[in-house]
Design an enzyme around this catalytic site. Sequence first.
Site, PDB file in Angstrom:
ATOM      1  N   SER A 262      23.203  -1.489 -24.747  1.00  0.00           N
ATOM      2  CA  SER A 262      22.867  -2.027 -23.412  1.00  0.00           C
ATOM      3  C   SER A 262      22.667  -0.863 -22.457  1.00  0.00           C
ATOM      4  O   SER A 262      23.323   0.169 -22.586  1.00  0.00           O
ATOM      5  CB  SER A 262      24.000  -2.909 -22.894  1.00  0.00           C
ATOM      6  OG  SER A 262      25.150  -2.128 -22.635  1.00  0.00           O
ATOM      7  N   ASP A 263      21.757  -1.044 -21.494  1.00  0.00           N
ATOM      8  CA  ASP A 263      21.728  -0.054 -20.428  1.00  0.00           C
ATOM      9  C   ASP A 263      23.049  -0.208 -19.668  1.00  0.00           C
ATOM     10  O   ASP A 263      23.677  -1.266 -19.698  1.00  0.00           O
ATOM     11  CB  ASP A 263      20.509  -0.246 -19.498  1.00  0.00           C
ATOM     12  CG  ASP A 263      20.246   1.006 -18.664  1.00  0.00           C
ATOM     13  OD1 ASP A 263      21.112   1.907 -18.647  1.00  0.00           O
ATOM     14  OD2 ASP A 263      19.173   1.096 -18.027  1.00  0.00           O
ATOM     15  N   TRP A 264      23.439   0.834 -18.972  1.00  0.00           N
ATOM     16  CA  TRP A 264      24.776   0.899 -18.373  1.00  0.00           C
ATOM     17  C   TRP A 264      24.947  -0.168 -17.277  1.00  0.00           C
ATOM     18  O   TRP A 264      24.437  -0.028 -16.173  1.00  0.00           O
ATOM     19  CB  TRP A 264      24.996   2.299 -17.815  1.00  0.00           C
ATOM     20  CG  TRP A 264      25.565   3.291 -18.804  1.00  0.00           C
ATOM     21  CD1 TRP A 264      26.630   4.131 -18.587  1.00  0.00           C
ATOM     22  CD2 TRP A 264      25.140   3.570 -20.144  1.00  0.00           C
ATOM     23  NE1 TRP A 264      26.888   4.890 -19.713  1.00  0.00           N
ATOM     24  CE2 TRP A 264      25.991   4.564 -20.681  1.00  0.00           C
ATOM     25  CE3 TRP A 264      24.143   3.055 -20.980  1.00  0.00           C
ATOM     26  CZ2 TRP A 264      25.867   5.070 -21.980  1.00  0.00           C
ATOM     27  CZ3 TRP A 264      24.011   3.555 -22.288  1.00  0.00           C
ATOM     28  CH2 TRP A 264      24.866   4.547 -22.768  1.00  0.00           C
ATOM     29  N   GLY A 265      25.591  -1.250 -17.634  1.00  0.00           N
ATOM     30  CA  GLY A 265      25.744  -2.337 -16.675  1.00  0.00           C
ATOM     31  C   GLY A 265      24.698  -3.414 -16.870  1.00  0.00           C
ATOM     32  O   GLY A 265      24.532  -4.284 -16.022  1.00  0.00           O
ATOM     33  N   GLY A 266      24.021  -3.377 -17.991  1.00  0.00           N
ATOM     34  CA  GLY A 266      22.939  -4.336 -18.230  1.00  0.00           C
ATOM     35  C   GLY A 266      23.396  -5.584 -18.976  1.00  0.00           C
ATOM     36  O   GLY A 266      22.599  -6.483 -19.232  1.00  0.00           O
TER      37      GLY A 266
END
Length: 775
Positions: A262-266
């Site tokens: 996941s993208d960071w916080g996605g």
Amino acid sequence: MNRIVVSCLSLLMATTMQAQQTPVYLDESKPIEQRIDDALSRMTLDEKIAVIHAQSKFSSPGVKRLGFPDLWTDDGPHGVRPDVLWDEWVQAGQTNDSCVAFPALTCLAATWNPSMARLYGESLGEEALYRGKSVMLGPGVNIYRTPLGGRNFEYMGEDPWLASRMVVPYIKGLQSKGVAACVKHYALNNDEEYRHQVNVIISDRALHEIYLPAFKAAVQEAEAWSIMGAYNLYQNQHNCHNNTMLNKILKQDWGFDGVVISDWGGCHDTDEAVKNGLDLEFGTWTDGLTMGKTNAYDSYFLAEAYKQGIKEGKYTTKELDEKVRRLLRLFFRTTMNRHKPFGFLCSDSHYEAALKIAQEGIVLLKNEKIKELKNEKGAAPLLPINLEKTKRILVVGENAIKMMTVGGGSSSLKVQREILPLDGINVQCSKFRSALPLGSSKNVQCDYARGYVGDTVQSYNGVTVGRSLYDTRSKEELINEAVEKAKKADVVIFVGGLNKSDYQDCEGHDRKDYALPYAQNEVIEALVKVNPRLVYVNISGNGAELPWLEKVPAVVQGWFIGSEAGEAIASVLFGDVNPSGKLPFTWYASLNQCGAHALNTYPGTWREDHKIIDEEYKEGVFVGYRWTDRLKVKGEKGKKVKNAAPLFAFGHGLSYTTFKLGKMTADKTSMTEGDEITFTIPVTNTGSMAGAETVQLYISDLKASVERPVKELKAFQKVFLQPGETRQVSLTIDKRALSFYDEANSQWKAEPGDFEALAGTASDKIVSRCSFVLK
Ligand code: BGC
């Protein structure tokens, strides 16, 4: 004799016992899938849950009990980012994490040279290995849809074919070092401003023809070991757990066997994360840049909540085992690969690579002849600057003295060194001076004037490098100083453009408009009035409005080119290097030449609850030159469009020498679906300096059941030629180059009929054509 037999027997027994003791998952002679199954069968539920989510800002745990080390990731994509603290975005303050900054990916794409991408990947991989990183968060291949896009500089331009050809060797080079690429941001993350809220609405055709091909090539041709889900939504579902994007297209259709990160916080939802293809969760409860909850790892969506769900019978371990299998595969490819080479940091070879890529990527956009500059052939162009005939050089502009490797978001670096443009120019001048014979009347002086004040900050996220650029002088004082100095100069080099501050080329926001920021336009207008011998060097990853272009004879696109920026730029300005870069995007004269803006589809429409903004990509496949070509042919809403020509077309780039392309021939005039067709064109260096030209082959489908772009890039080759040398360039295509994505049948289709191949040196410089038929 007996003694020999006994020793042989004991040796044999010892070896057999040792083999018996080596568990399958550690036995390198066993196929990897068997080792994965074995490791999986030994893992507890807690261990499985642990490996699928982060334990710190950039690491996730291995399996200590079984000897799998932790997995360290890092940005990406232009160098190895300095370490932050375990659970904070604050710098860890290491002394061994200064790196070489390689040119930004727009510059790499502008080389149009896949061997540069291979060199890039290998060099970066070696730096990553030294730093103990197993996954590099990059490269990025989101398409340049609008020049306002804050992260365009991290990507490879507007064309899916160019981006595909350049991304594959980058990944192969990186992974040849045992370091995984994490290709990002999959997919449709084309603008930054509302990256967490944008729901992209797009036709299947545009998705498959424009926005997915580079990702597909990364997966199928380069066999990328990981991929990063994007923040934005598609079909109302976040891309980090999007059933269509991940389960259907990526894993089922393309056969991706790596890890979706996941993208960071996605990541936003346990149920979707479990079921829709996410494998490894990072950065939840953070904004991916500077903020975040403390030690929140247990409350990640794939942590306690998932474990609880399994215990309560809500989920079986089917999906979990599938995710863990992918993680184990990644471990065997990276952390558990005992055959990977040793890494090294800041080596001469890495600096050489950074310099070479930068020099090949710099684009000479304009170089007009000036009457007052004469050589034996009459009026001469301003570039390259001839130091023999130059006494006073004036450099103007903040970007000549501003570090560009800091800032811009997650790609920000802490470099061992960054040569600034002014320093590079000064070095050239002093080299010239020191080579002069004693008593020579020749001499060259280089002076500097700031011209304007833009962003004086020289630090980002705790990395402070370079001196402060604080300057309290008024706009008028700065302009006056530059003008007075320019009056006396033989040549003025203005180094400006964008920088890596918020709302420029920077993650987290888009640009607010297409103009050059600060007082740059005023300074340039004032300078050119007193001295027409002005070279404009633009530093950016995006195009910009250049209202004074007619009056300025020479323009160079200098990108963000990393550690060796100053040396690379100076080597081009003074002719040590003959520029050969070509634009990887269309440089619009104004925003309304870009489809997304002309159709008013950017940034989209907020829903009533103001939580989601719907952005419909109404221009469809007509992105970049596909749009400007269409404007020229069809006009807009049936009306002819005035000034449809961009400032600089996709694929444009000049040289200090001249090239002539001869007549293109084809090895056949008709082909079947299973055939290939080869086009050959002679290219001659007709000038007096060695140089490189890029032959670009575009295909035009003359009649189709859907509206197709006027032409599309389907092959290219860069050739290096000595003066007078001719080479035959052969480019081969097959039916894939003729196909469009047929939405009715969800597959690619090449319709029989007439096609044309167009060869040229830019999308607006087609010099030869060949007709052929697909039977
Ligand atoms: C960015 C990613 C980056 C990640 C980790 C996010 O903000 O979108 O590209 O890799 O942070 O730094």
